[in-house]
Design an enzyme around this catalytic site. Structure first.
Site, PDB file in Angstrom:
ATOM      1  N   ASP A 291       0.856  -1.185   0.000  1.00  0.00           N
ATOM      2  CA  ASP A 291       0.000   0.000   0.000  1.00  0.00           C
ATOM      3  C   ASP A 291       0.898   1.243   0.000  1.00  0.00           C
ATOM      4  O   ASP A 291       2.131   1.150  -0.132  1.00  0.00           O
ATOM      5  CB  ASP A 291      -1.043  -0.048   1.142  1.00  0.00           C
ATOM      6  CG  ASP A 291      -0.478   0.319   2.517  1.00  0.00           C
ATOM      7  OD1 ASP A 291       0.745   0.560   2.639  1.00  0.00           O
ATOM      8  OD2 ASP A 291      -1.268   0.361   3.475  1.00  0.00           O
TER       9      ASP A 291
ATOM     10  N   CYS B 269       2.804  -2.972   4.127  1.00  0.00           N
ATOM     11  CA  CYS B 269       1.973  -1.796   4.401  1.00  0.00           C
ATOM     12  C   CYS B 269       2.742  -0.966   5.426  1.00  0.00           C
ATOM     13  O   CYS B 269       3.942  -1.192   5.607  1.00  0.00           O
ATOM     14  CB  CYS B 269       0.558  -2.194   4.847  1.00  0.00           C
ATOM     15  SG  CYS B 269       0.467  -3.052   6.430  1.00  0.00           S
TER      16      CYS B 269
ATOM     17  N   THR C 173       2.740  -0.867   8.719  1.00  0.00           N
ATOM     18  CA  THR C 173       3.271  -1.695   9.805  1.00  0.00           C
ATOM     19  C   THR C 173       3.583  -3.123   9.375  1.00  0.00           C
ATOM     20  O   THR C 173       4.265  -3.853  10.101  1.00  0.00           O
ATOM     21  CB  THR C 173       2.227  -1.805  10.933  1.00  0.00           C
ATOM     22  OG1 THR C 173       1.034  -2.368  10.366  1.00  0.00           O
ATOM     23  CG2 THR C 173       1.917  -0.458  11.546  1.00  0.00           C
TER      24      THR C 173
ATOM     25  N   HIS D 151      10.364 -23.747   9.576  1.00  0.00           N
ATOM     26  CA  HIS D 151       9.308 -24.446  10.327  1.00  0.00           C
ATOM     27  C   HIS D 151       7.903 -24.250   9.755  1.00  0.00           C
ATOM     28  O   HIS D 151       7.078 -25.149   9.842  1.00  0.00           O
ATOM     29  CB  HIS D 151       9.310 -23.994  11.787  1.00  0.00           C
ATOM     30  CG  HIS D 151      10.447 -24.582  12.573  1.00  0.00           C
ATOM     31  ND1 HIS D 151      10.531 -24.487  13.942  1.00  0.00           N
ATOM     32  CD2 HIS D 151      11.549 -25.278  12.180  1.00  0.00           C
ATOM     33  CE1 HIS D 151      11.639 -25.096  14.370  1.00  0.00           C
ATOM     34  NE2 HIS D 151      12.274 -25.572  13.312  1.00  0.00           N
TER      35      HIS D 151
ATOM     36  N   HIS E 182       7.205 -30.630  11.053  1.00  0.00           N
ATOM     37  CA  HIS E 182       6.688 -29.302  10.703  1.00  0.00           C
ATOM     38  C   HIS E 182       5.636 -29.405   9.602  1.00  0.00           C
ATOM     39  O   HIS E 182       4.682 -28.628   9.586  1.00  0.00           O
ATOM     40  CB  HIS E 182       7.844 -28.387  10.296  1.00  0.00           C
ATOM     41  CG  HIS E 182       8.874 -28.270  11.373  1.00  0.00           C
ATOM     42  ND1 HIS E 182       8.598 -27.686  12.588  1.00  0.00           N
ATOM     43  CD2 HIS E 182      10.156 -28.708  11.435  1.00  0.00           C
ATOM     44  CE1 HIS E 182       9.673 -27.753  13.359  1.00  0.00           C
ATOM     45  NE2 HIS E 182      10.631 -28.373  12.676  1.00  0.00           N
TER      46      HIS E 182
HETATM   47  C1  RB5 Z   1      -2.327   2.952   6.200  1.00  0.00           C
HETATM   48  O1  RB5 Z   1      -2.363   4.245   6.708  1.00  0.00           O
HETATM   49  C2  RB5 Z   1      -1.919   1.969   7.280  1.00  0.00           C
HETATM   50  O2  RB5 Z   1      -2.976   1.777   8.161  1.00  0.00           O
HETATM   51  C3  RB5 Z   1      -1.489   0.675   6.668  1.00  0.00           C
HETATM   52  O3  RB5 Z   1      -0.415   0.911   5.831  1.00  0.00           O
HETATM   53  C4  RB5 Z   1      -1.031  -0.406   7.627  1.00  0.00           C
HETATM   54  O4  RB5 Z   1      -0.092   0.073   8.526  1.00  0.00           O
HETATM   55  C5  RB5 Z   1      -2.076  -1.180   8.281  1.00  0.00           C
HETATM   56  O5  RB5 Z   1      -1.829  -2.160   9.000  1.00  0.00           O
END
Ligand code: RB5
Length: 147
Positions: A8, A65, A67, A98, A133
């Site tokens: 994203d 993304c 995080t 694993h 596994h």
């Molecule tokens: C987008 O702003 C953010 O929420 C997305 O990139 C991600 O971190 C979501 O888990």
């Protein structure tokens, strides 16, 4: 080797960095973007990447993304995907050895203690151990089939 990757708007720079590294390693990358700053919804990119991976012909896949959390949660809803949200070389290596993860997730806004390139390499250079596994992965597959 061949990989498919998608992200994203929260991870454009990290996606570019990992893509360049994969290509340096001689790994073919089918990059699905986004490479634009406009907001896109991470579940949509997770589905796009997972569906392309599941068509076959890929060795692994990568989603990103902000995080790495949201896109990994979404990807793991798709039957056949084992997406590992990796934080360091150890977790990346073990996700292959694993869990035989077929998708890695990274966060473009995460401050990694190690270079994400090194984390990615730890996954690529590891080998699935099979045996006990595989039995556990079979249980995950059974969950997908509501058994
Ligand atoms: C987008 O702003 C953010 O929420 C997305 O990139 C991600 O971190 C979501 O888990």
């Amino acid at each position: 080797m061949k990989c498919v990757m998608a992200n994203d708007h929260g991870a454009i720079e990290l996606a570019k960095k990992l893509k360049a590294h994969l290509e340096e390693r001689g790994i073919e990358v089918n990059y699905l973007g986004t490479d634009k700053n406009e907001s896109v919804d991470y579940p949509d990119k997770a589905v796009e990447c997972a569906k392309e991976y599941l068509k076959g012909g890929y060795d692994f896949s990568i989603v990103l993304c902000g995080t790495g959390i949201g896109i990994s949660i979404a990807a793991n809803k798709i039957k056949g995907i084992r997406c590992a949200l990796v934080m360091d070389s150890y977790s990346a290596e073990m996700s292959k050895r694993h869990n035989n993860a077929n998708m890695l997730s990274f966060g473009g806004r995460v401050e990694y203690k190690e270079d994400p390139v090194k984390i990615l390499d730890a996954y690529i250079d590891a080998t699935f151990e099979g045996g006990r596994h595989q039995k556990r992965i079979d249980k995950i597959t059974a969950l997908e089939n509501n058994q």
